[in-house]
Design an enzyme around this catalytic site. Structure first.
Site, PDB file in Angstrom:
ATOM      1  N   ASP A  28      16.992   2.066 -60.670  1.00  0.00           N
ATOM      2  CA  ASP A  28      16.865   1.154 -59.531  1.00  0.00           C
ATOM      3  C   ASP A  28      17.657  -0.033 -59.449  1.00  0.00           C
ATOM      4  O   ASP A  28      16.820  -0.302 -60.013  1.00  0.00           O
ATOM      5  CB  ASP A  28      15.561   1.973 -58.408  1.00  0.00           C
ATOM      6  CG  ASP A  28      15.859   2.047 -56.899  1.00  0.00           C
ATOM      7  OD1 ASP A  28      15.661   2.633 -56.799  1.00  0.00           O
ATOM      8  OD2 ASP A  28      16.008   0.346 -57.077  1.00  0.00           O
ATOM      9  N   ILE A  29      17.644  -0.683 -58.522  1.00  0.00           N
ATOM     10  CA  ILE A  29      18.056  -1.873 -59.178  1.00  0.00           C
ATOM     11  C   ILE A  29      16.872  -2.385 -58.697  1.00  0.00           C
ATOM     12  O   ILE A  29      16.740  -4.092 -58.757  1.00  0.00           O
ATOM     13  CB  ILE A  29      19.282  -1.976 -57.574  1.00  0.00           C
ATOM     14  CG1 ILE A  29      19.906  -4.430 -58.133  1.00  0.00           C
ATOM     15  CG2 ILE A  29      18.838  -2.567 -56.687  1.00  0.00           C
ATOM     16  CD1 ILE A  29      20.703  -3.788 -59.393  1.00  0.00           C
ATOM     17  N   GLU A  87      18.860   4.935 -46.463  1.00  0.00           N
ATOM     18  CA  GLU A  87      19.749   4.280 -46.856  1.00  0.00           C
ATOM     19  C   GLU A  87      21.346   4.588 -47.775  1.00  0.00           C
ATOM     20  O   GLU A  87      21.741   3.909 -47.279  1.00  0.00           O
ATOM     21  CB  GLU A  87      18.718   3.009 -47.779  1.00  0.00           C
ATOM     22  CG  GLU A  87      19.685   2.013 -48.225  1.00  0.00           C
ATOM     23  CD  GLU A  87      19.093   0.833 -49.627  1.00  0.00           C
ATOM     24  OE1 GLU A  87      19.901   0.387 -49.412  1.00  0.00           O
ATOM     25  OE2 GLU A  87      17.489   1.504 -49.216  1.00  0.00           O
ATOM     26  N   HIS A  92      19.659  12.054 -53.885  1.00  0.00           N
ATOM     27  CA  HIS A  92      19.337  11.089 -55.246  1.00  0.00           C
ATOM     28  C   HIS A  92      17.903  11.471 -54.530  1.00  0.00           C
ATOM     29  O   HIS A  92      17.066  10.939 -54.140  1.00  0.00           O
ATOM     30  CB  HIS A  92      19.216   9.190 -54.916  1.00  0.00           C
ATOM     31  CG  HIS A  92      18.471   8.420 -54.171  1.00  0.00           C
ATOM     32  ND1 HIS A  92      19.733   8.343 -52.752  1.00  0.00           N
ATOM     33  CD2 HIS A  92      17.992   8.059 -53.411  1.00  0.00           C
ATOM     34  CE1 HIS A  92      18.975   7.845 -51.162  1.00  0.00           C
ATOM     35  NE2 HIS A  92      17.276   7.544 -52.470  1.00  0.00           N
ATOM     36  N   HIS A  94      14.102  10.286 -56.959  1.00  0.00           N
ATOM     37  CA  HIS A  94      13.278   8.532 -57.788  1.00  0.00           C
ATOM     38  C   HIS A  94      13.258   9.549 -58.614  1.00  0.00           C
ATOM     39  O   HIS A  94      12.148  10.815 -58.329  1.00  0.00           O
ATOM     40  CB  HIS A  94      12.315   7.882 -56.765  1.00  0.00           C
ATOM     41  CG  HIS A  94      13.556   7.063 -55.635  1.00  0.00           C
ATOM     42  ND1 HIS A  94      13.948   6.373 -55.780  1.00  0.00           N
ATOM     43  CD2 HIS A  94      13.936   7.708 -53.975  1.00  0.00           C
ATOM     44  CE1 HIS A  94      14.410   5.046 -54.251  1.00  0.00           C
ATOM     45  NE2 HIS A  94      14.375   6.408 -53.797  1.00  0.00           N
TER      46      HIS A  94
END
Ligand code: 5GP
Length: 131
Positions: A28-29, A87, A92, A94
């Site tokens: 994750d960025i 978003e 996805h 996490h």
């Protein structure tokens, strides 16, 4: 193509943690903690529960292997698995190495790590990933 499909296809750079033909894992960025990883299907699907049973089974098996790699690379009490957020319209998971539940508080301030450190973290997880 949505942004995560482009990442999985290599059209947008990412810090790769694991991959197979069907799924892709990358940092994750804006991680909650070091090792916070996203696991995605290469196929464009928004809502995880729209996936067929077989596919979601393989997705979970892949996520489990990534979680094992994360826990080896970044020793922690448990690796949390969280699905939330609106978003990005691409499923996805996490995966977050946690020492306490506070590590999984999505309202807290995210980290912004230098590129070199992000690469080191991803490489460490990748080295532990067993297909
Ligand atoms: P969510 O939909 O789960 O709320 O948010 C999407 C997650 O993906 C966020 O944690 C965000 O930091 C991450 N994210 C969004 N865009 C990118 C991107 O371009 N690259 C990476 N590596 N992560 C992203």
């Amino acid at each position: 193509m949505d942004i995560f499909s482009k990442i999985a296809a290599g059209e947008i750079p990412s810090y790769k943690c694991a991959e197979n033909e069907e799924f892709y894992a990358f940092l994750d960025i804006n991680p909650l903690v070091k090792g916070h990883t996203l696991v995605i299907p290469r196929r464009e699907v928004d809502y995880i529960f729209d996936m067929e049973d077989d596919e979601i089974g393989r997705y979970q098996q892949f996520a489990k292997k990534v979680a094992v790699a994360i826990k080896t690379a970044f020793p922690c009490v448990k690796v949390a698995e969280v699905v939330l957020g609106l978003e990005v319209p691409h499923a996805h998971i996490h995966l977050i190495p946690m020492q306490s539940e506070a590590d999984v508080d999505f309202k807290r301030e995210k980290l912004s790590l230098p590129a070199e450190e992000m690469k080191q973290i991803a490489d460490k997880i990748y080295a532990e990933f067993v297909k």
